[in-house]
Write a protein that holds these residues in place. Structure first.
Motif, PDB file in Angstrom:
ATOM      1  N   GLU A   1       3.890   8.705  10.470  1.00  0.00           N
ATOM      2  CA  GLU A   1       4.487   9.083   9.056  1.00  0.00           C
ATOM      3  C   GLU A   1       4.296   8.199   8.148  1.00  0.00           C
ATOM      4  O   GLU A   1       3.780   8.413   6.972  1.00  0.00           O
ATOM      5  CB  GLU A   1       5.895   9.706   9.275  1.00  0.00           C
ATOM      6  CG  GLU A   1       6.128  10.831  10.168  1.00  0.00           C
ATOM      7  CD  GLU A   1       7.444  11.268  10.557  1.00  0.00           C
ATOM      8  OE1 GLU A   1       8.551  10.667  10.029  1.00  0.00           O
ATOM      9  OE2 GLU A   1       7.696  12.211  11.196  1.00  0.00           O
ATOM     10  N   ILE A   2       4.404   6.799   8.324  1.00  0.00           N
ATOM     11  CA  ILE A   2       4.633   5.870   7.390  1.00  0.00           C
ATOM     12  C   ILE A   2       2.936   5.670   7.001  1.00  0.00           C
ATOM     13  O   ILE A   2       2.784   5.498   5.826  1.00  0.00           O
ATOM     14  CB  ILE A   2       5.368   4.535   7.854  1.00  0.00           C
ATOM     15  CG1 ILE A   2       6.779   4.654   8.030  1.00  0.00           C
ATOM     16  CG2 ILE A   2       4.858   3.233   6.979  1.00  0.00           C
ATOM     17  CD1 ILE A   2       7.593   3.551   8.625  1.00  0.00           C
ATOM     18  N   ALA A   3       2.134   5.537   8.018  1.00  0.00           N
ATOM     19  CA  ALA A   3       0.805   5.402   7.696  1.00  0.00           C
ATOM     20  C   ALA A   3       0.033   6.671   6.990  1.00  0.00           C
ATOM     21  O   ALA A   3      -0.806   6.276   6.144  1.00  0.00           O
ATOM     22  CB  ALA A   3       0.045   5.402   8.859  1.00  0.00           C
ATOM     23  N   GLY A   4       0.885   7.663   6.937  1.00  0.00           N
ATOM     24  CA  GLY A   4       0.289   8.868   6.165  1.00  0.00           C
ATOM     25  C   GLY A   4       0.813   8.735   4.557  1.00  0.00           C
ATOM     26  O   GLY A   4       0.368   9.201   3.785  1.00  0.00           O
ATOM     27  N   MET A   5       1.762   7.931   4.447  1.00  0.00           N
ATOM     28  CA  MET A   5       2.264   7.506   3.031  1.00  0.00           C
ATOM     29  C   MET A   5       1.542   6.452   2.382  1.00  0.00           C
ATOM     30  O   MET A   5       1.862   5.972   1.287  1.00  0.00           O
ATOM     31  CB  MET A   5       3.858   7.087   3.041  1.00  0.00           C
ATOM     32  CG  MET A   5       4.514   8.328   3.610  1.00  0.00           C
ATOM     33  SD  MET A   5       6.249   7.615   3.726  1.00  0.00           S
ATOM     34  CE  MET A   5       6.953   8.610   4.856  1.00  0.00           C
ATOM     35  N   LEU A   6       0.448   5.861   2.816  1.00  0.00           N
ATOM     36  CA  LEU A   6      -0.246   4.584   2.272  1.00  0.00           C
ATOM     37  C   LEU A   6      -1.256   5.124   1.505  1.00  0.00           C
ATOM     38  O   LEU A   6      -1.945   6.096   1.918  1.00  0.00           O
ATOM     39  CB  LEU A   6      -0.751   3.646   3.522  1.00  0.00           C
ATOM     40  CG  LEU A   6       0.339   3.303   4.262  1.00  0.00           C
ATOM     41  CD1 LEU A   6      -0.188   2.324   5.616  1.00  0.00           C
ATOM     42  CD2 LEU A   6       1.610   2.386   3.731  1.00  0.00           C
TER      43      LEU A   6
ATOM     44  N   ARG B   1       0.712  -1.121   0.121  1.00  0.00           N
ATOM     45  CA  ARG B   1      -0.291  -0.090   0.067  1.00  0.00           C
ATOM     46  C   ARG B   1       0.857   1.238   0.099  1.00  0.00           C
ATOM     47  O   ARG B   1       0.562   2.352  -0.007  1.00  0.00           O
ATOM     48  CB  ARG B   1      -0.940   0.024   1.330  1.00  0.00           C
ATOM     49  CG  ARG B   1      -1.889  -0.928   1.185  1.00  0.00           C
ATOM     50  CD  ARG B   1      -2.983  -1.188   2.495  1.00  0.00           C
ATOM     51  NE  ARG B   1      -3.279   0.328   2.694  1.00  0.00           N
ATOM     52  CZ  ARG B   1      -3.447   0.733   3.987  1.00  0.00           C
ATOM     53  NH1 ARG B   1      -3.124   0.064   4.935  1.00  0.00           N
ATOM     54  NH2 ARG B   1      -3.999   1.930   4.199  1.00  0.00           N
ATOM     55  N   LEU B   2       2.258   1.075   0.270  1.00  0.00           N
ATOM     56  CA  LEU B   2       3.047   2.380  -0.073  1.00  0.00           C
ATOM     57  C   LEU B   2       3.266   3.082  -1.190  1.00  0.00           C
ATOM     58  O   LEU B   2       3.364   2.341  -2.113  1.00  0.00           O
ATOM     59  CB  LEU B   2       4.454   1.839   0.412  1.00  0.00           C
ATOM     60  CG  LEU B   2       5.505   3.005   1.059  1.00  0.00           C
ATOM     61  CD1 LEU B   2       5.191   3.746   2.118  1.00  0.00           C
ATOM     62  CD2 LEU B   2       6.928   2.463   1.051  1.00  0.00           C
ATOM     63  N   ASP B   3       2.554   4.272  -1.132  1.00  0.00           N
ATOM     64  CA  ASP B   3       2.650   5.083  -2.391  1.00  0.00           C
ATOM     65  C   ASP B   3       4.097   5.627  -2.650  1.00  0.00           C
ATOM     66  O   ASP B   3       4.876   6.440  -1.536  1.00  0.00           O
ATOM     67  CB  ASP B   3       1.983   6.454  -2.021  1.00  0.00           C
ATOM     68  CG  ASP B   3       1.753   7.412  -3.322  1.00  0.00           C
ATOM     69  OD1 ASP B   3       2.324   7.044  -4.477  1.00  0.00           O
ATOM     70  OD2 ASP B   3       0.987   8.176  -3.140  1.00  0.00           O
ATOM     71  N   PRO B   4       4.789   5.110  -3.539  1.00  0.00           N
ATOM     72  CA  PRO B   4       6.171   5.596  -3.984  1.00  0.00           C
ATOM     73  C   PRO B   4       6.466   7.201  -4.180  1.00  0.00           C
ATOM     74  O   PRO B   4       7.549   7.451  -3.523  1.00  0.00           O
ATOM     75  CB  PRO B   4       6.689   4.739  -5.214  1.00  0.00           C
ATOM     76  CG  PRO B   4       5.339   3.898  -5.274  1.00  0.00           C
ATOM     77  CD  PRO B   4       4.221   4.323  -4.625  1.00  0.00           C
ATOM     78  N   ALA B   5       5.462   7.994  -4.333  1.00  0.00           N
ATOM     79  CA  ALA B   5       5.753   9.118  -4.556  1.00  0.00           C
ATOM     80  C   ALA B   5       5.827   9.857  -3.242  1.00  0.00           C
ATOM     81  O   ALA B   5       6.547  10.569  -3.177  1.00  0.00           O
ATOM     82  CB  ALA B   5       4.392   9.958  -5.435  1.00  0.00           C
ATOM     83  N   LYS B   6       4.879   9.460  -2.267  1.00  0.00           N
ATOM     84  CA  LYS B   6       5.166  10.154  -0.799  1.00  0.00           C
ATOM     85  C   LYS B   6       6.095   9.689  -0.183  1.00  0.00           C
ATOM     86  O   LYS B   6       6.763  10.311   0.649  1.00  0.00           O
ATOM     87  CB  LYS B   6       3.688   9.728  -0.043  1.00  0.00           C
ATOM     88  CG  LYS B   6       2.640  10.336  -0.853  1.00  0.00           C
ATOM     89  CD  LYS B   6       1.281   9.694   0.157  1.00  0.00           C
ATOM     90  CE  LYS B   6      -0.080  10.407  -0.214  1.00  0.00           C
ATOM     91  NZ  LYS B   6      -1.110   9.739   0.175  1.00  0.00           N
TER      92      LYS B   6
END
Length: 156
Positions: free
Chosen positions: A123-128, A50-55
């Motif tokens: 912070e990681i949760a915000g990149m998902l 689920r990690l957004d590479p752009a974020k």
């Protein structure tokens, strides 16, 4: 074609696609995976999907995770837009260390609940990314305005 398929999964795909084309699909809001119930290693794999590479571009984090219920110790590593779980090494430099139950880690990474209390995990949760479980199988996805703007500027 769907009723004649020998394989159950193929039959399901054919019939689901036909139902979608007829407008008979059920749009379920039920999540495909409940992150709270996953073991920690599977939770991190699911979170990495689920990690957004752009974020996550250019961000490097090393977070120590100690599970109080299963007594496991891991290092959560975010590097090159990839999230991985590693065994801790003695003397490694960590950005943060948290001692939580596996369920609490699942809540933070899966739903963002209580993420503000745990800065590194938050912070990681915000990149998902948040996936729509009711995605279309065969009908095209509507194009976003950003793509239309790019196409218009390319034609000029």
């Amino acid at each position: 074609m769907g009723f004649q398929s020998e394989s159950g999964p193929w039959r399901d795909v054919y019939l689901s696609g036909a139902a979608e084309l007829r407008g008979q699909t059920k749009k379920s809001g039920v999540p495909l995976v409940d992150p709270v119930t996953l073991p920690l290693a599977l939770l991190i794999e699911y979170t990495g999907l689920r990690l957004d590479p752009a974020k996550a571009n250019g961000i490097t984090k090393r977070i120590g995770l100690n599970t109080t219920d299963t007594k496991e110790k891991y290092t959560l590593v975010l590097n090159n837009s990839v999230l991985s779980l590693q065994k801790p090494t003695q003397g490694e430099k960590l950005d943060a260390t948290y001692s939580l139950k596996s369920r609490e880690i699942g809540e933070i990474l899966g739903t963002g609940k209580n993420a503000g209390s745990f800065k590194g995990l938050g912070e990681i949760a915000g990149m998902l990314d948040h996936f729509d479980p009711a995605f279309s199988l065969v009908t095209p996805v509507e194009e976003t305005k950003d793509r239309d703007d790019r196409m218009a500027s390319a034609e000029d």
